[in-house]
Design an enzyme around this catalytic site. Structure first.
Site, mmCIF file in Angstrom:
data_model
loop_
_atom_site.group_PDB
_atom_site.id
_atom_site.type_symbol
_atom_site.label_atom_id
_atom_site.label_comp_id
_atom_site.label_asym_id
_atom_site.label_seq_id
_atom_site.Cartn_x
_atom_site.Cartn_y
_atom_site.Cartn_z
ATOM 1 N N ARG A 120 0.881 -1.182 0.000
ATOM 2 C CA ARG A 120 0.000 0.000 0.000
ATOM 3 C C ARG A 120 0.911 1.222 0.000
ATOM 4 N NH1 ARG A 120 -5.281 1.626 3.420
ATOM 5 N NH2 ARG A 120 -6.088 0.264 1.802
ATOM 6 N N HIS A 147 -7.042 0.576 -6.675
ATOM 7 C CA HIS A 147 -7.331 -0.222 -5.465
ATOM 8 C C HIS A 147 -8.015 -1.525 -5.913
ATOM 9 C CE1 HIS A 147 -7.720 -1.172 -1.399
ATOM 10 N NE2 HIS A 147 -8.579 -0.265 -0.966
ATOM 11 N N GLN A 150 -9.978 -3.902 -3.510
ATOM 12 C CA GLN A 150 -11.284 -3.354 -3.141
ATOM 13 C C GLN A 150 -12.313 -3.696 -4.217
ATOM 14 O OE1 GLN A 150 -12.199 -1.569 -0.226
ATOM 15 N NE2 GLN A 150 -14.157 -2.136 -1.099
ATOM 16 N N ASP A 238 -17.232 7.180 -2.151
ATOM 17 C CA ASP A 238 -15.982 7.075 -1.384
ATOM 18 C C ASP A 238 -15.716 8.459 -0.798
ATOM 19 O OD1 ASP A 238 -13.509 6.320 -0.357
ATOM 20 O OD2 ASP A 238 -12.468 6.352 -2.293
ATOM 21 N N CYS A 278 -16.362 1.833 0.154
ATOM 22 C CA CYS A 278 -15.188 1.005 0.480
ATOM 23 C C CYS A 278 -14.794 1.120 1.949
ATOM 24 C CB CYS A 278 -14.025 1.391 -0.421
ATOM 25 S SG CYS A 278 -13.551 3.125 -0.263
ATOM 26 N N ARG A 306 -13.646 -8.393 1.434
ATOM 27 C CA ARG A 306 -12.209 -8.197 1.201
ATOM 28 C C ARG A 306 -11.460 -9.477 1.586
ATOM 29 N NH1 ARG A 306 -9.962 -3.047 1.133
ATOM 30 N NH2 ARG A 306 -8.063 -4.192 0.657
#
Ligand code: CP
Ligand code: NVA
Length: 319
Positions: A120, A147, A150, A238, A278, A306
């Protein structure tokens, strides 16, 4: 007494995704993405039935974090453990990628110790550099522009809800950011129809839009969230300011106000529409508490997914 199958000792079958990276999802074909989702459904069912499944015994995952995390950190670590392997988390203070050591040296060294790397970070280019140097699978746990893990969980959640992805209209309202980019690629590969409504100057990167077009279908871009929500089966949003954009948060609040997902916007969507985010979420900013905590919200199923989606990815890349 019911006999619980013990499939601990079944050797992993050769995976068509063995040794591959997952940096954007664009590296996969529609069939390969479908395989990851199918595997996630199986792995989730086994987990729910408490059937032990440990095909990654003795394997190790390094998780490099240059930004904070709850879901990514915990779901990768727990997922690796449940598959019989081990994960170690490396904080920004430890690796200091790009400062203490180049991304490529970081990747080459880690690949001598471990079987896969999850990163990340901020700059997607650093992730590509690390992946190019590491001869083990590298997964993107979020960069400034993508991402993918996700998006795997997002698609799994939508598929569980509606039984299909083909032709399902998804309305994304807000910033054309990393989450929107990965959703665009994921929808292109699976036949879900994405409409992204965004304030002027905050649309998705045109290169990502073009890439989605090449992969299947480009997202439709809109200036009005009501146009996007009209008849949608999924309404998604988001945060307005992503990690690294904290200095722009106040200015963005002004611009993004009309893109808040509220009950009125949800009422324009299909009767069976669900809400996704998310997470982490800011109630009263990009979404009202009534929507995110209401009956149409699936955000905690999405967060749980996830775990299952990434276990499928780990298994397929490492087998
Ligand atoms: N959605 C997501 O990636 O959450 P974290 O930032 O907590 O990992
Ligand atoms: N767009 C958000 C997603 C967090 C999971 C960010 O990058 O901060």
């Amino acid at each position: 007494m019911a006999v619980i199958p013990q499939i601990d000792d079944v050797p992993p079958k050769p995976s068509p995704l063995s040794g591959r990276d997952c940096l954007t999802l664009a590296e996969f074909t529609p069939e390969e993405l479908a395989l990851i989702l199918d595997e996630a459904v199986k792995i989730k069912a086994m987990q729910k039935s408490r059937i032990p499944y440990r095909p990654l015994r003795g394997r190790t995952l390094a998780m490099v974090f240059q930004k904070p995390s709850n879901r990514t950190r915990v779901s990768f670590e727990v997922g690796m453990y449940q598959l019989g392997g081990h994960a170690l988390s490396l904080s920004p203070q430890e690796i200091q990628m790009g400062k203490r050591e180049t991304p490529s040296d970081t990747g080459r060294v880690l690949a001598r110790y471990i079987d896969a790397i999850m990163v990340r970070t901020f700059d997607h280019g650093e992730l590509e550099e690390l992946a190019g140097a590491a001869d083990v699978p590298v997964m993107n746990g979020l960069s400034d522009t993508h991402h993918p893990c996700q998006a795997l969980a997002d698609l799994l959640t939508v598929r569980e809800e509606f039984g299909t992805l083909e032709g399902v209209k998804i309305a994304y309202a807000g910033d054309g950011n990393n989450v929107a980019h990965s959703l665009a690629i994921a929808c292109a590969l699976t036949g879900a129809e994405l409409v992204i409504a965004h304030p002027e100057g905050h649309g998705p990167d045109p290169e990502v839009v073009e890439a989605a077009g090449r992969l299947g279908a480009a997202p439709v871009l809109a200036g009005d969230p009501r146009e996007a929500a009209d008849g949608a089966r999924v309404v998604y949003t988001d945060v307005w300011a992503s990690m690294g954009q904290e200095a722009e948060a106040a200015e963005r609040k002004e611009k993004f106000g009309p893109f808040r997902v509220d009950e009125e916007l949800m009422d324009l969507a299909a009767g069976d529409a669900i809400f996704l985010h998310c997470l982490p979420a800011h109630r009263g900013e990009e979404v009202t508490a009534g929507v995110i905590d209401g009956p149409r919200s699936r955000v905690f199923d999405q967060a749980e997914n996830r775990l299952h989606a990434q276990k499928a990815l780990l298994y397929l890349l490492l087998s």
